[in-house]
Design an enzyme around this catalytic site. Structure first.
Site, PDB file in Angstrom:
ATOM      1  N   GLU A 113      -9.866 -18.104  14.818  1.00  0.00           N
ATOM      2  CA  GLU A 113      -8.686 -18.883  15.160  1.00  0.00           C
ATOM      3  C   GLU A 113      -7.481 -18.008  14.828  1.00  0.00           C
ATOM      4  O   GLU A 113      -7.082 -17.895  13.672  1.00  0.00           O
ATOM      5  CB  GLU A 113      -8.673 -20.176  14.323  1.00  0.00           C
ATOM      6  CG  GLU A 113      -9.869 -21.075  14.581  1.00  0.00           C
ATOM      7  CD  GLU A 113      -9.658 -22.001  15.775  1.00  0.00           C
ATOM      8  OE1 GLU A 113      -8.522 -22.460  15.983  1.00  0.00           O
ATOM      9  OE2 GLU A 113     -10.647 -22.268  16.499  1.00  0.00           O
ATOM     10  N   CYS A 145       0.512 -21.998  13.566  1.00  0.00           N
ATOM     11  CA  CYS A 145      -0.037 -21.099  14.585  1.00  0.00           C
ATOM     12  C   CYS A 145       0.248 -21.582  16.007  1.00  0.00           C
ATOM     13  O   CYS A 145       0.298 -20.792  16.936  1.00  0.00           O
ATOM     14  CB  CYS A 145      -1.536 -20.904  14.376  1.00  0.00           C
ATOM     15  SG  CYS A 145      -2.448 -22.441  14.187  1.00  0.00           S
TER      16      CYS A 145
END
Lengths: 487, 485
Positions: free
Chosen positions: B207, B241
């Site tokens: 990720e 993010c």
């Protein structure tokens, strides 16, 4: 650097790493990338046309392919049909039938906060896909993944194995004529060329081969953060319970072991059974082998040959492990190894240390199901695991207490024919899977999409700071578990 | 390090983590931990990111509780074997896919949501029946220390172990063998993780991040758009993010956007943002200085105030940003919003496609055709249209990246599947060997034709049809055998 220009519009980084040296692949890859960026491969119509092209390739070149497979692996027309041509045709037809369904956005469940929104998973092509295929089922293991990659809308580079020369030639010279060559290319070469190819960036890499090379492929992919599917191998154990009919088991085991002269990633690699069962199994195996291949198997058209001198020599070396009770003959000029059964085999011997990939079947003795399970669990997870028993309890025990890519009870690798089952390994036997819809999903990026209703901003006001006590309580309730799973 | 992993592996080998009742108990224990120790958890997150209790609760704890409850509810369904469609050849066999645990899973967390980014994957790994090694980020050290203390108190200590430390310890850890690694962090380290995993053929879920673009169309509700963008951008002081990294819009919209974002910021944090309890701080000095350097040579429309002592950076907007400058070369991960003017949506699409695939893509417009066109014309991990961040909150959607923003996905069932091996099983009996005659050598053309019939047809319904075809098959086998011999 996340913001820098991506290869595709700029020069491909792989070619930059060796300036001044002729990179044979740079132009091809650039061309394919540009084609992908142009969007040509996205419409369903284009993809269906590619799949139809594959279908036509299989139908119009059947004889050519059968000849190539016969030259490479001594495959008879029947073998080519059932282990390569039919399976490929099956995959193509299945993909054509289901393409539109697969391409549809998959709706997702909503929670309380997103009731009025549009929630779905969009399947998108990755971009430029590399398929590295092996020599043992050179047609099937090239076209199988290719079907998935094309159906998913990718541009594809196929690098078939140079060891299965004749099939490689057909794939390189004939196959491209049936596909849009701006979006598909075949590249050739051995380990060195493959290494150079892997320096380039791909958006997905699909590799079928050995775990050793699998590691090299994954390490190369890591440099570009390229996702991979690795279809590898291992030693597939075949447990034979005391409670079974030896002849039936021997038929099935011998057949699947000797198919393609043992050169199948999912073939039963070795047998685990009690000494008592071994005493019954060995004559039954002999009987099966004689029945299938006659008294002189070398004369049978149904028994394949070893692909190369290198592998032949490797297998001949294995014949001196343990004790030969069936077969053991070999003929270098013919790359022939007789269907062989070995007993009194020790774990440390080479035949129990590497994937055999030949028509040699060692039998290892265990005293019980538990001992067999321990033996299996001490080793790397195999690609396939077989258990033979009249007792469904025993089969279930074996299944529940071990792990493997695939599992078959009282059967060989017919699971390969089912498009509804995913085919892939676990641990050292591989990662990822394909066949049927799993192929399409493997070669697609599953993009999560939430399209929010533009109005009703009032409802959103509780989300924004500052948060009053009341708002805090309300948000806590709204986001809470019961409403997350609502509807 | 090796001993720790061996210990956990041995615990997995015992089979203890596999029964569903065990997994349920662990998940329930996790839930109890989150509820009983809520204060400690919020305090730790607060200490690491200067985050208010409420924000820590709504951004991290709620997500985790929701995930546990979903997993508890769905575990029996997801862990059950799924029957698979058969063909004629396998009609009388049992064919299904059995989910199984992979073994020992390594979860490497990040510092920006230090609690959720460890616990959410952990939930999936436990639910799938694995043993887990947890490596929280050392940058969010309070949360790391707390997890090291709490998890062994509530979970099985042999199956789930916390390993703390920095780069050196992580490097050592990565030399060990795992059955799956889930890493949340940046691209550079992502490559290192995958390289290390390749040595053991360990599958990975990465990720990562990137610059998530946000296109604002002239035909949209600018008030709403700017408010939502401001919310997503300045949440956690930009350290998210999937925060909208930069805005793309027509030049004429720039000033309006600046104005409206400024209004939204005032509405959220008041006149003196520094005093607002809802505004976080940059996690450490290194990142503070990094973000500070991004402002060099830029046109600051508003914001720009900084205080190194408290690592405070004001919500800042830059206009007329040159794509070649530093702020457009790396993921910002801070409260700086550059606006890059583009002519129109097409130019925006081109701009986005010239760059690495981002983790998220955002587009604001009333024109649903335009939204569709932009989604179709780009690629990203996920998309939210007319909002930001929200696709993360739906557990039915896979959360993950593509290209350099990552590979693999998790959340909800996607977590369960990520941490499982879906094992296909085909169970036959030893009876009816007669039917197998078709398959054995010596071979003939008639066998080929029959093989085609059996393998190319697919059936799934009527029992009667089934029986008929079985009889047909047996008959065919008998006939061929009789005919052949």
């Amino acid at each position: 650097m996340s913001g820098t220009k991506r290869p595709g519009s700029a020069k491909d980084p792989g070619s930059e790493s060796t300036p001044g040296r002729m990179d044979p692949f740079a132009d091809t890859l650039q061309r394919l990338r540009e084609a992908f960026v142009s969007g040509r491969t996205r419409p369903a119509k284009f993809r269906a046309a590619q799949l139809k092209g594959l279908s036509l390739f299989l139908q119009e070149n059947k004889q050519l392919l059968q000849e190539a497979l016969a030259q490479d692996l001594y495959k008879t027309a029947f073998h080519s049909e059932v282990s390569e041509l039919i399976l490929c045709q099956n995959q193509v037809d299945f993909a054509l039938r289901n393409l539109h369904t697969w391409m549809k956005d998959e709706p997702g469940a909503k929670n309380l906060m997103t009731q009025l929104d549009s929630v779905f998973i969009r399947k998108e092509p990755f971009g430029l896909v590399l398929i590295l295929s092996p020599w043992n089922y050179p047609l099937n293991l090239s076209l199988g993944p290719l079907v998935g990659a094309l159906a998913a809308g990718n541009c594809v580079v196929l690098k078939p194995s140079e060891i299965s020369k004749s099939t490689m030639k057909v794939l390189a010279e004939v196959l491209p004529r049936y596909l849009d060559q701006s979006c598909f290319a075949v590249v050739l070469g051995g380990p060195e060329e493959t290494g150079r190819l892997l320096e380039h960036k791909f958006d997905y890499i699909f590799f079928t081969g050995s775990p050793r090379v699998g590691k090299i492929v994954m390490a190369a992919a890591a440099k570009h953060l390229t996702p991979v599917t690795l279809e590898l191998g291992g030693k597939n154990p075949c447990y034979v319970d005391d409670n079974c009919d030896p002849q039936t088991v021997a038929n099935r085991v011998a057949f699947f072991r000797c198919f393609n002269a043992g050169q199948t990633c999912v073939a039963p690699d070795y047998v685990l059974c009690s000494p008592e069962m071994q005493a019954q199994l060995v004559p039954a195996l002999q009987s099966a082998i004689t029945r299938f291949y006659g008294n002189d198997p070398q004369r049978s058209p149904d028994l394949g040959r070893i692909i190369s001198q290198k592998h032949f020599q490797r297998l001949r070396g294995l014949l001196s492990c343990g004790r030969v009770v069936i077969g053991g003959q070999s003929d270098e000029s013919d790359l022939y190894i007789a269907p062989t059964v070995l007993v009194d085999v020790k774990e440390a011997e080479p035949v129990m240390q590497e994937e055999i990939f030949g028509p040699i079947l060692p039998i290892v003795n265990v005293r019980s199901l538990d001992q067999a399970i321990d033996f299996i669990n001490r080793r790397e997870k195999p690609l396939a695991l077989y258990a033979f028993s009249n007792s469904s309890q025993a089969v279930k025990q074996m299944l529940d207490r071990t792990s493997s890519g695939n599992f078959a009870g009282n059967q060989g690798f017919t699971f390969l024919t089912l498009t509804s089952l995913p085919f892939g390994g676990v641990g050292q036997s591989g990662m990822g899977r394909y066949h049927g819809k799993f192929s399409f999903d493997t070669f697609s990026h599953h993009r999560a999409c939430l399209l929010s209703h533009p109005g009703l901003e009032m409802l959103n006001n509780i989300r924004y700071p500052p948060y009053s006590d009341f708002e805090q309580k309300l948000i806590t309730w709204a986001l809470g578990s019961h409403s997350c799973t609502l509807l | 390090m090796e001993r720790e992993v061996q210990r956990v592996r041995a615990a997995f080998g015992s089979g203890r983590s596999r029964p569903l009742t065990f997994r349920r108990r662990q998940l329930e224990a996790l839930r109890v931990m989150v509820q009983e120790r809520e204060k400690d958890i919020l305090a730790a997150i607060g200490a690491d990111l200067s985050k208010s209790e409420f924000n820590a609760y709504s951004q991290e704890v709620i997500t985790v509780l929701g995930e546990i409850d979903l997993m508890l509810e769905k575990l029996p369904e997801w862990a059950a074997a799924k029957p698979a469609q058969r063909n004629l050849l396998t009609m009388l066999d049992e064919a299904y896919i059995q989910p199984e645990p992979l073994g020992v899973v390594l979860i490497i967390g990040a510092w920006n949501y230090p609690f959720a980014l460890i616990i959410q994957p952990l939930i999936g790994a436990i639910a799938a029946g694995n043993a887990v090694i947890i490596k929280p980020s050392e940058v969010s050290e309070n949360t790391a220390k707390l997890l090291a203390k709490l998890l062994p108190q509530y979970l099985d200590q042999d199956l789930y172990a916390v390993v703390t430390g920095g780069v050196e310890e992580t490097t050592e850890l990565l030399k060990q063998r795992f059955d799956h690694i889930l890493y949340t962090g940046n691209t550079t380290v992502g490559k290192i993780v995958m390289q290390a995993a390749a040595k053991h053929l360990t599958p990975v879920t990465l990720e990562l991040g990137g610059k998530s673009p946000c296109y604002v169309d002239r035909d949209c509700d600018l008030d709403v758009a700017c408010r939502r963008i401001a919310w997503g951008k300045f949440m956690n002081c930009g350290q998210t993010c999937i925060a909208p990294d930069y805005v793309l819009c027509e030049p004429s919209l720039q000033d309006l956007i600046v104005q409206k974002v400024q209004e939204a910021v005032k509405g959220f944090y008041g006149e003196n943002v520094k005093e607002s309890p809802d505004y976080e701080r940059i996690v450490n000095l290194r990142h503070f200085k990094r973000i500070q350097s991004l402002l060099e040579g830029q046109k600051i429309a508003f914001g720009g105030e900084m205080d190194e002592a408290t690592r405070y950076i004001a919500p800042t907007i830059l206009t007329d940003v040159d794509p070649g400058t530093k702020v457009m070369q790396e993921e910002i991960f801070g409260p700086i919003l550059p606006i890059v003017p583009v002519k129109n949506a097409d130019e925006a699409i081109q701009f986005i496609n010239e760059r690495e695939k981002p983790l998220a893509f955002y587009v604001f417009s009333h024109n649903s055709k335009l939204i569709k066109r932009m989604i179709d014309g780009t690629s990203s991990g996920g998309v939210t249209g007319n909002d930001v961040i929200m696709h993360f909150t739906l557990s039915s959607l896979p959360f993950g990246g593509v290209g350099s923003s990552g590979m693999g996905a998790y959340h909800g069932k996607h977590s369960f599947d990520t941490f499982s091996h879906q094992r296909p099983c085909l169970l036959k009996t030893l009876k009816r060997e007669g039917m197998n005659q078709l398959r054995y050598p010596p071979n003939s053309q008639s066998k080929v034709d029959w093989a085609k019939f059996f393998m190319l047809k697919r059936f799934n319904k009527e029992r009667l049809c089934l029986l008929l075809l079985t009889l047909l098959g047996v008959l065919a086998a008998v006939l061929i055998k009789a005919g052949y011999y």
